[in-house]
Design a protein around this motif. Structure first.
Motif, mmCIF file in Angstrom:
data_model
loop_
_atom_site.group_PDB
_atom_site.id
_atom_site.type_symbol
_atom_site.label_atom_id
_atom_site.label_comp_id
_atom_site.label_asym_id
_atom_site.label_seq_id
_atom_site.Cartn_x
_atom_site.Cartn_y
_atom_site.Cartn_z
ATOM 1 N N LEU A 135 0.831 -1.399 0.112
ATOM 2 C CA LEU A 135 -0.089 -0.041 -0.018
ATOM 3 C C LEU A 135 0.769 1.396 -0.050
ATOM 4 N N ALA A 136 2.083 1.376 0.759
ATOM 5 C CA ALA A 136 2.783 2.364 0.861
ATOM 6 C C ALA A 136 3.586 2.778 -0.504
ATOM 7 N N ARG A 137 3.856 1.518 -1.337
ATOM 8 C CA ARG A 137 4.374 1.881 -2.494
ATOM 9 C C ARG A 137 3.422 2.190 -3.480
ATOM 10 N N ALA A 138 2.158 2.001 -3.218
ATOM 11 C CA ALA A 138 1.320 2.483 -4.458
ATOM 12 C C ALA A 138 0.887 3.906 -3.851
ATOM 13 N N TYR A 139 0.863 4.257 -2.741
ATOM 14 C CA TYR A 139 0.572 5.440 -2.235
ATOM 15 C C TYR A 139 1.482 6.585 -2.901
ATOM 16 N N THR A 140 2.774 6.186 -2.742
ATOM 17 C CA THR A 140 3.811 6.933 -2.909
ATOM 18 C C THR A 140 4.467 7.067 -4.497
ATOM 19 N N GLY A 141 4.269 5.728 -5.136
ATOM 20 C CA GLY A 141 4.700 5.584 -6.234
ATOM 21 C C GLY A 141 6.202 5.386 -6.316
ATOM 22 N N ARG A 142 6.610 5.084 -5.235
ATOM 23 C CA ARG A 142 8.183 4.637 -4.916
ATOM 24 C C ARG A 142 8.513 3.198 -4.861
ATOM 25 N N PRO A 143 9.781 2.481 -4.963
ATOM 26 C CA PRO A 143 9.985 1.187 -4.607
ATOM 27 C C PRO A 143 10.575 0.946 -3.465
ATOM 28 N N VAL A 144 11.323 1.821 -2.555
ATOM 29 C CA VAL A 144 12.204 1.439 -1.741
ATOM 30 C C VAL A 144 11.613 1.736 -0.333
ATOM 31 N N ILE A 145 12.085 0.630 0.497
ATOM 32 C CA ILE A 145 11.230 0.642 1.921
ATOM 33 C C ILE A 145 12.820 0.726 2.950
ATOM 34 N N VAL A 146 12.543 1.523 3.895
ATOM 35 C CA VAL A 146 13.816 1.546 4.992
ATOM 36 C C VAL A 146 13.328 0.549 6.166
ATOM 37 N N LYS A 147 14.016 -0.145 6.538
ATOM 38 C CA LYS A 147 13.766 -1.005 7.740
ATOM 39 C C LYS A 147 15.100 -1.041 8.867
ATOM 40 N N PHE A 148 15.025 -1.533 9.868
ATOM 41 C CA PHE A 148 16.149 -1.376 10.764
ATOM 42 C C PHE A 148 16.646 -2.753 11.277
ATOM 43 N N GLU A 149 18.081 -2.807 11.132
ATOM 44 C CA GLU A 149 18.709 -4.242 11.653
ATOM 45 C C GLU A 149 18.139 -4.776 12.925
ATOM 46 N N GLY A 150 17.910 -5.813 12.832
ATOM 47 C CA GLY A 150 17.202 -6.802 13.975
ATOM 48 C C GLY A 150 15.711 -6.508 14.065
ATOM 49 N N CYS A 151 15.178 -5.919 13.317
ATOM 50 C CA CYS A 151 13.483 -5.606 13.381
ATOM 51 C C CYS A 151 13.246 -6.673 12.348
ATOM 52 N N TYR A 152 12.178 -7.545 12.942
ATOM 53 C CA TYR A 152 11.688 -8.380 12.468
ATOM 54 C C TYR A 152 10.232 -8.184 11.923
ATOM 55 N N HIS A 153 9.857 -8.080 10.465
ATOM 56 C CA HIS A 153 8.306 -7.734 10.178
ATOM 57 C C HIS A 153 7.447 -8.831 9.664
ATOM 58 N N GLY A 154 8.109 -9.895 9.783
ATOM 59 C CA GLY A 154 7.262 -11.120 9.335
ATOM 60 C C GLY A 154 8.276 -12.047 7.986
ATOM 61 N N HIS A 155 7.843 -12.693 7.358
ATOM 62 C CA HIS A 155 8.853 -13.583 6.372
ATOM 63 C C HIS A 155 8.423 -13.335 4.910
ATOM 64 N N ALA A 156 8.061 -11.747 4.923
ATOM 65 C CA ALA A 156 7.746 -11.633 3.229
ATOM 66 C C ALA A 156 9.045 -11.223 2.735
ATOM 67 N N ASP A 157 9.170 -11.707 1.408
ATOM 68 C CA ASP A 157 10.646 -11.419 0.917
ATOM 69 C C ASP A 157 11.331 -10.276 1.187
ATOM 70 N N SER A 158 10.814 -9.219 0.808
ATOM 71 C CA SER A 158 11.384 -7.913 0.946
ATOM 72 C C SER A 158 11.954 -7.493 2.391
ATOM 73 N N LEU A 159 11.355 -8.155 3.323
ATOM 74 C CA LEU A 159 11.577 -7.787 4.690
ATOM 75 C C LEU A 159 12.506 -8.768 5.384
ATOM 76 N N LEU A 160 12.921 -9.972 4.773
ATOM 77 C CA LEU A 160 13.819 -10.795 5.460
ATOM 78 C C LEU A 160 15.379 -10.286 4.929
ATOM 79 N N VAL A 161 15.637 -9.096 5.318
ATOM 80 C CA VAL A 161 16.986 -8.391 5.025
ATOM 81 C C VAL A 161 17.354 -7.946 6.434
ATOM 82 N N LYS A 162 18.425 -8.554 7.081
ATOM 83 C CA LYS A 162 18.908 -8.174 8.202
ATOM 84 C C LYS A 162 17.814 -8.081 9.322
#
Length: 437
Positions: A135-162
């Motif tokens: 939804l955020a990507r659609a609303y802003t028309g932008r592709p990139v997400i910022v997350k934090f090292e050690g924060c877990y947000h579920g096992h969706a592909d783009s969130l399984l980074v650090k």
């Protein structure tokens, strides 16, 4: 020794059950941390729970500080919640058409969470965060997400980074199986490092759709936001036209009635919630400003659906639980925090007495215990903790009849039904456990 404390665990049935499970499921479990790989030994198999207590199939009783990883804020098998689920089940498990329970639940969540004007029910925290990012990507028309090292947000592909939690526990690579192109749409920064986030925005601001954060981190242990960190994220995202997403799957209705956003007075654009809104039933939700949520189908083009979303069992359980929390008010959270702080204080004091580095925090119904000369403010500090000492401590406490998280990189949880009696037993168990460390 308090009544019910178990000094020598009987685990014959759990051992046999685990051996059978190993032949049928990866690691013998359906969620990795349950396998006890971070602490060693055989996981115990639950038989039933009652209030603040968990009983295994060997007949051992534990004071439970897992609380099903957070959602059981009213403890196990609360009579009013059991009654609500039983009555709903008698009328039908699922219909695939709207029910009034969904509307009642939505109305209650919106009334309690400051940032939510419109809400969509889903079936898990992973589904909630995955949908919020789309939804955020659609609303802003932008592709990139910022997350934090050690924060877990579920096992969706783009969130399984650090990610933290189980991924950190098992020392897995950033995310095998995730396409490189997908991973490149996620930028990471150290938790509590506002300057690092500012640098990311300076370099990539026009491409950043959202910042997603656990407002109180719970997947590298329990780590509090530094003063000004959350407000700084709010200001940065507003300056660059990005959205701020609070992942309150763990903190929602845990650290305060309105979640971390109410406690820290920072209002995100979108909020994700998890099983706590269903009293432990499989449920999640995401919600936020009306103009953003209006993009979701069928009102808008952002597709998301689920046959069991808003099912009557989860809605009945959740509405009952949240109504009870609303009636209890701030006094309940203050009492849980006093309890948690007493545990932390006893843990830290015993460590000092034994010459063992210890640190801890308590906030609302969450707490964290670290074998580390604190403070622990980010993932790097959490990873530097003495996990071998924690493993010894975990098993010592288990033998004393106290169930903690089988990983130092997980938060502990209290319930509304933990009393002074359980606190006294737990502090006594801490003393005996430290005597053996």
């Amino acid at each position: 020794m308090g009544e019910g404390i178990v000094m020598a665990l009987k685990q014959a049935r759990s051992q046999k059950a685990y051996e059978k499970a190993l032949s049928l499921m990866p690691g013998g479990v359906n969620s990795p941390v349950r396998a006890f790989r971070a602490v060693g030994g055989t996981p115990f198999f639950a038989d039933h729970g009652e209030g603040p207590y968990l009983y295994d199939i060997d007949g051992n009783r534990y004071i439970d500080y897992l609380m099903s990883w957070g959602p059981l804020i009213w403890g196990h098998a609360h009579p009013e919640i059991v009654r609500a689920v039983t009555e709903a089940a008698a009328r039908g498990m699922s219909f695939g058409v709207p029910t009034e329970w969904e509307t009642r639940m939505a109305e209650l969540v919106i009334s309690l969470v400051p940032s939510i004007e419109v809400v969509r029910m889903v079936n898990s925290g992973t589904e909630a965060t995955m949908s919020a990012l789309r939804l955020a990507r659609a609303y802003t028309g932008r592709p990139v997400i910022v997350k934090f090292e050690g924060c877990y947000h579920g096992h969706a592909d783009s969130l399984l980074v650090k990610a933290g939690s189980g991924v950190a526990t098992f020392g897995l690579p950033d995310s095998p199986g995730v396409p490189e192109a997908t991973a490149k749409t996620t930028l990471t920064a150290p938790y509590n490092d506002l300057a690092a986030v500012e640098s990311l925005f300076a370099a990539h601001g026009e491409r950043i759709a959202a910042v997603i954060v656990e407002p109180v981190a719970g997947n590298m242990g329990c780590v509090l936001p530094e003063p000004g960190f959350l407000a700084g994220l709010r200001a940065l995202t507003e300056r660059y036209g990005a959205l701020l997403i609070f992942d309150e799957v763990m903190t929602g209705f845990r650290v305060a009635l309105g979640g971390a956003q109410a406690r820290f007075s920072v209002r995100p654009d979108l909020t994700t919630l998890g099983k706590v809104i269903g009293a432990g039933m499989p449920v999640g939700a995401y919600g936020g400003r009306r103009e953003i949520m209006s993009l979701i189908a069928p009102d808008g083009p952002v597709y998301q659906a689920g046959t069991l979303s808003g099912n009557p069992l989860a809605m009945a359980a959740g509405w009952t639980s949240l109504s009870m929390l609303a009636a209890a008010g701030d006094a309940l959270y203050e009492r849980m925090e006093r309890y948690g702080q007493a545990l932390v204080d006893a843990f830290v004091a015993l460590g000092r007495r034994k010459g063992i580095p210890t640190f801890g925090v308590a906030v609302g119904g969450m707490f964290g215990l670290f074998f580390h000369e604190g403070p622990v403010t980010d993932y790097a500090a959490a990873k530097a903790c003495d996990t071998r000492m924690y493993a010894r401590f975990f098993h010592a406490m288990l033998e004393e009849g106290v169930a903690l998280a089988p990983s130092q990189l997980e938060a502990g949880f209290l319930s509304a039904v933990h009393t002074e009696a359980e606190l006294a037993e737990t502090v006594a168990a801490l003393e005996r456990a430290f005597a053996r460390l």
